[in-house]
Scaffold this motif. Structure first.
Motif, PDB file in Angstrom:
ATOM      1  N   TYR A 133       8.933  -4.260   0.395  1.00  0.00           N
ATOM      2  CA  TYR A 133       9.090  -3.001  -0.347  1.00  0.00           C
ATOM      3  C   TYR A 133      10.455  -2.412  -0.042  1.00  0.00           C
ATOM      4  O   TYR A 133      11.067  -2.717   0.983  1.00  0.00           O
ATOM      5  N   PHE A 134      10.924  -1.566  -0.942  1.00  0.00           N
ATOM      6  CA  PHE A 134      12.242  -0.940  -0.814  1.00  0.00           C
ATOM      7  C   PHE A 134      12.133   0.490  -0.318  1.00  0.00           C
ATOM      8  O   PHE A 134      11.222   1.224  -0.715  1.00  0.00           O
ATOM      9  N   VAL A 135      13.093   0.881   0.525  1.00  0.00           N
ATOM     10  CA  VAL A 135      13.277   2.280   0.899  1.00  0.00           C
ATOM     11  C   VAL A 135      14.720   2.612   0.533  1.00  0.00           C
ATOM     12  O   VAL A 135      15.656   1.986   1.033  1.00  0.00           O
ATOM     13  N   ILE A 136      14.876   3.556  -0.389  1.00  0.00           N
ATOM     14  CA  ILE A 136      16.210   3.890  -0.871  1.00  0.00           C
ATOM     15  C   ILE A 136      16.513   5.341  -0.538  1.00  0.00           C
ATOM     16  O   ILE A 136      15.756   6.242  -0.910  1.00  0.00           O
ATOM     17  N   ASN A 137      17.603   5.535   0.214  1.00  0.00           N
ATOM     18  CA  ASN A 137      17.963   6.864   0.727  1.00  0.00           C
ATOM     19  C   ASN A 137      16.745   7.537   1.370  1.00  0.00           C
ATOM     20  O   ASN A 137      16.464   8.721   1.139  1.00  0.00           O
ATOM     21  N   GLY A 138      16.019   6.758   2.155  1.00  0.00           N
ATOM     22  CA  GLY A 138      14.925   7.299   2.947  1.00  0.00           C
ATOM     23  C   GLY A 138      13.585   7.426   2.254  1.00  0.00           C
ATOM     24  O   GLY A 138      12.630   7.913   2.860  1.00  0.00           O
ATOM     25  N   LYS A 139      13.498   7.004   1.010  1.00  0.00           N
ATOM     26  CA  LYS A 139      12.263   7.200   0.250  1.00  0.00           C
ATOM     27  C   LYS A 139      11.777   5.851  -0.297  1.00  0.00           C
ATOM     28  O   LYS A 139      12.561   5.094  -0.878  1.00  0.00           O
ATOM     29  N   GLN A 140      10.477   5.573  -0.103  1.00  0.00           N
ATOM     30  CA  GLN A 140       9.964   4.306  -0.634  1.00  0.00           C
ATOM     31  C   GLN A 140       9.993   4.313  -2.156  1.00  0.00           C
ATOM     32  O   GLN A 140       9.615   5.296  -2.791  1.00  0.00           O
ATOM     33  N   VAL A 141      10.469   3.205  -2.714  1.00  0.00           N
ATOM     34  CA  VAL A 141      10.608   3.088  -4.164  1.00  0.00           C
ATOM     35  C   VAL A 141       9.835   1.848  -4.610  1.00  0.00           C
ATOM     36  O   VAL A 141      10.006   0.769  -4.057  1.00  0.00           O
ATOM     37  N   GLY A 142       8.980   2.012  -5.598  1.00  0.00           N
ATOM     38  CA  GLY A 142       8.196   0.884  -6.093  1.00  0.00           C
ATOM     39  C   GLY A 142       7.069   0.545  -5.128  1.00  0.00           C
ATOM     40  O   GLY A 142       6.875   1.210  -4.116  1.00  0.00           O
ATOM     41  N   GLY A 143       6.338  -0.480  -5.431  1.00  0.00           N
ATOM     42  CA  GLY A 143       5.204  -0.858  -4.603  1.00  0.00           C
ATOM     43  C   GLY A 143       5.549  -1.981  -3.644  1.00  0.00           C
ATOM     44  O   GLY A 143       6.715  -2.307  -3.449  1.00  0.00           O
ATOM     45  N   VAL A 144       4.511  -2.531  -3.032  1.00  0.00           N
ATOM     46  CA  VAL A 144       4.680  -3.667  -2.125  1.00  0.00           C
ATOM     47  C   VAL A 144       4.448  -4.937  -2.942  1.00  0.00           C
ATOM     48  O   VAL A 144       3.474  -5.041  -3.673  1.00  0.00           O
ATOM     49  N   ASN A 145       5.391  -5.866  -2.824  1.00  0.00           N
ATOM     50  CA  ASN A 145       5.316  -7.111  -3.586  1.00  0.00           C
ATOM     51  C   ASN A 145       5.215  -8.308  -2.673  1.00  0.00           C
ATOM     52  O   ASN A 145       6.016  -8.463  -1.754  1.00  0.00           O
ATOM     53  N   SER A 146       4.270  -9.162  -2.942  1.00  0.00           N
ATOM     54  CA  SER A 146       4.188 -10.414  -2.206  1.00  0.00           C
ATOM     55  C   SER A 146       5.210 -11.375  -2.802  1.00  0.00           C
ATOM     56  O   SER A 146       5.318 -11.510  -4.019  1.00  0.00           O
ATOM     57  N   ILE A 147       5.992 -12.011  -1.925  1.00  0.00           N
ATOM     58  CA  ILE A 147       7.042 -12.916  -2.415  1.00  0.00           C
ATOM     59  C   ILE A 147       7.128 -14.116  -1.478  1.00  0.00           C
ATOM     60  O   ILE A 147       7.009 -13.973  -0.258  1.00  0.00           O
TER      61      ILE A 147
END
Ligand SMILES: [Ca+2]
Ligand SMILES: [Ca+2]
Length: 110
Positions: A24-38
């Motif tokens: 998952y992504f954290v952009i400027n301190g905030k989680q963005v989008g969901g959790v993706n299995s890859i």
């Protein structure tokens, strides 16, 4: 102000030793989008994630979610996008802590 458009994430090598990562992504301190299995040698299209509005820079961190009481999520890496990249087309950056190898592609729109 500028807008960050995430385009795709490619996994060459996962952070976890066995099986898929759950990223998952954290952009400027905030989680963005969901959790993706890859999994390894897999690419994800990220264009369904809403654009992120930012001022000068956007610090993009990628984490791998781990489960278990003493097992915190792992930071796979961090790249910085900037408003100066507006109009320059597709940009790429690498996340490669802990033996992982991920490539992110993004674009900045003014
Ligand atoms: Ca992990
Ligand atoms: Ca994991």
């Amino acid at each position: 102000m500028a807008r960050l458009e995430l385009i795709s994430l490619y996994c060459e090598k996962t952070e976890d030793t066995l099986g898929s990562d759950e990223v998952y992504f954290v952009i400027n301190g905030k989680q963005v989008g969901g959790v993706n299995s890859i999994k390894e040698a897999e690419g994800k299209d990220l264009r369904d994630i809403s654009n992120i509005i930012f001022d000068r820079t956007a610090e993009i961190k990628l984490y791998d979610k781990d489960t278990g009481i003493f097992n915190n999520d792992d930071l796979i890496g961090s790249v910085t996008a900037s408003s100066g990249q507006a109009g320059q087309g597709e940009m790429t950056g690498k996340f490669n802590r802990g033996g992982a190898d991920y490539t992110l592609t993004w674009r900045i729109v003014a």
